[in-house]
Design a protein around this motif. Sequence first.
Motif, PDB file in Angstrom:
ATOM      1  N   ASP A 107       0.825  -1.209   0.000  1.00 37.20           N
ATOM      2  CA  ASP A 107       0.000   0.000   0.000  1.00 37.20           C
ATOM      3  C   ASP A 107       0.856   1.256   0.000  1.00 37.20           C
ATOM      4  O   ASP A 107       0.530   2.248  -0.681  1.00 37.20           O
ATOM      5  CB  ASP A 107      -0.933   0.000   1.213  1.00 37.20           C
ATOM      6  CG  ASP A 107      -1.973  -1.110   1.138  1.00 37.20           C
ATOM      7  OD1 ASP A 107      -2.224  -1.603   0.013  1.00 37.20           O
ATOM      8  OD2 ASP A 107      -2.519  -1.495   2.190  1.00 37.20           O
ATOM      9  N   SER A 167      -4.282   4.866  -8.607  1.00 36.45           N
ATOM     10  CA  SER A 167      -3.551   6.111  -8.391  1.00 36.45           C
ATOM     11  C   SER A 167      -4.312   7.284  -9.011  1.00 36.45           C
ATOM     12  O   SER A 167      -5.275   7.115  -9.768  1.00 36.45           O
ATOM     13  CB  SER A 167      -2.164   6.022  -9.016  1.00 36.45           C
ATOM     14  OG  SER A 167      -2.261   5.892 -10.418  1.00 36.45           O
ATOM     15  N   GLN A 170       0.877   4.108  -2.827  1.00 36.12           N
ATOM     16  CA  GLN A 170       0.596   5.498  -2.490  1.00 36.12           C
ATOM     17  C   GLN A 170       1.762   6.406  -2.893  1.00 36.12           C
ATOM     18  O   GLN A 170       1.569   7.508  -3.406  1.00 36.12           O
ATOM     19  CB  GLN A 170       0.349   5.617  -0.983  1.00 36.12           C
ATOM     20  CG  GLN A 170       0.028   7.030  -0.500  1.00 36.12           C
ATOM     21  CD  GLN A 170      -1.214   7.600  -1.149  1.00 36.12           C
ATOM     22  OE1 GLN A 170      -2.194   6.889  -1.332  1.00 36.12           O
ATOM     23  NE2 GLN A 170      -1.165   8.872  -1.513  1.00 36.12           N
ATOM     24  N   SER A 226       1.741   6.845  -6.591  1.00 32.63           N
ATOM     25  CA  SER A 226       0.654   7.766  -6.940  1.00 32.63           C
ATOM     26  C   SER A 226       1.070   9.211  -6.702  1.00 32.63           C
ATOM     27  O   SER A 226       0.790  10.095  -7.516  1.00 32.63           O
ATOM     28  CB  SER A 226      -0.594   7.428  -6.115  1.00 32.63           C
ATOM     29  OG  SER A 226      -1.632   8.362  -6.361  1.00 32.63           O
ATOM     30  N   THR A 227       1.760   9.453  -5.591  1.00 30.57           N
ATOM     31  CA  THR A 227       2.228  10.807  -5.292  1.00 30.57           C
ATOM     32  C   THR A 227       3.249  11.280  -6.319  1.00 30.57           C
ATOM     33  O   THR A 227       3.232  12.439  -6.760  1.00 30.57           O
ATOM     34  CB  THR A 227       2.852  10.838  -3.886  1.00 30.57           C
ATOM     35  OG1 THR A 227       1.879  10.406  -2.927  1.00 30.57           O
ATOM     36  CG2 THR A 227       3.313  12.242  -3.529  1.00 30.57           C
TER      37      THR A 227
END
Length: 461
Positions: free
Chosen positions: A323, A378, A327, A330-331
């Motif tokens: 996870d 994302s 994340q 995605s950032t």
Amino acid sequence: MENLPGDIESEDPEVAEIRRKIRFLVDERPENDPEVIEALKYISTFYTENTEESLKNLETTLKERGQMLDEEEAKAYKAVKDILDRMNIGAKGMGKHMDEVTNLLQKAKSDSTDIIAKAKKLQFEVDKVSKQQEIIAALIETFTLTDEETAILQGSSKDAPITEEFFSVLDRAQEIHNNCQQLLKLGMQTLALDIMQDMTSVQEAALERIYRWMQTQCRHVENEQLIPLLVKSMSKLQARPVLFKYILDEYCTNRRSTIVSAFIDALTLGKGQGSDSNPIEMHANDPKRYVGDILAWLHQAIPVEKENLLVLLKLCDKTNMTDQIDQALSTITEGLCHPLKSRIEHIVAVEAPSTVLYSVTTLIRYYRATLKPIMHDSVLDRMFGDLLDLSEKSFVSRLQRETRTALGERAEPPANDLVPSPSVSRLLSLLNEVLSVASIAEDREKDMLQVLNSETIENQL
């Protein structure tokens, strides 16, 4: 022995006695007796005249001589006695001294016994202290860091680089902390807790140093020499989740800036993942190639970022990192959304043929499906979904307009020979072009149903 002449049986007793003595002397032969000879020699020294008077005085003379010899012998014995008395006195004195020496020896023996006992006791104490020193030395070696190791953890300066030795010493500090459990089991709670507190302080200071170092070095993930140190640093920071999150956020911020900058350079300057050094925007007049080059660049860049994250966090095993990796990716890729969206929206907004819009739609769909296993849910993936919807709507809208243009206000009826009218031919040609694009597209069945079910074509057909 024969009787002497003149022997008479009726002889006088005295004469008979004398005769008997004379006979005895003759029979004994005194000349053969050494003692008799010696006695006679001694008598001859003073009995020089054999007279009656001398004979009468012989006994007196012998007595006097005997008395004189006795006196001389007594004097000799007295001298010997005096010597013996002195020797006795000396022996008594010597005995007294011997007794004193014996007493001294006994006392010395007693004292030496005490000294030996004390020496044995002291030796026992020395051995005990020596063993205690060995135990303490082993304890210090096992449960403390050396000055050199402490210096490695602290660093020569605030900005001193971190090396492999740093992590070796930090692992040793953790090992010491873990070994304190054995001391607790042995009942040495105070010592164990003190050591654990010291090691905790050492580890806290080391993690703070790692945090400061990672703030400046985490952006250099492509540096092969730094990668092992960065990986170990992230592994150690797991013990402090807050610091771990700060560094991961810092890394994402840096990588986001880097990838956006690289994307803009690829668009405008020609620097990018591909071998083509020309700027992507040189082909902006060719929507299909333009969008294809943009999405191909993303297809090459985003997996690299995912791989960098996996390498950076490969030793982080205390929690499930899936996870956090999703994340973080995605950032990082979120910064690509704005330049990508603005350019795709511009392409689908221009008056491009429906076949071009359909090609753009299939490209977006293909690259989204390709990147979805990497990006999962994302921000960029969701933006791809929005762009795909927008592109599909623009394609359908443009197709309807082209259909209306091809057919005119009404479709012309076929001639007597049933040859399709020109409007129908134009419509079929349009559909043929769309189908030629769909032949290499994914979900083409769905797309064709959507095309055939579109309101304009359905009404005209």
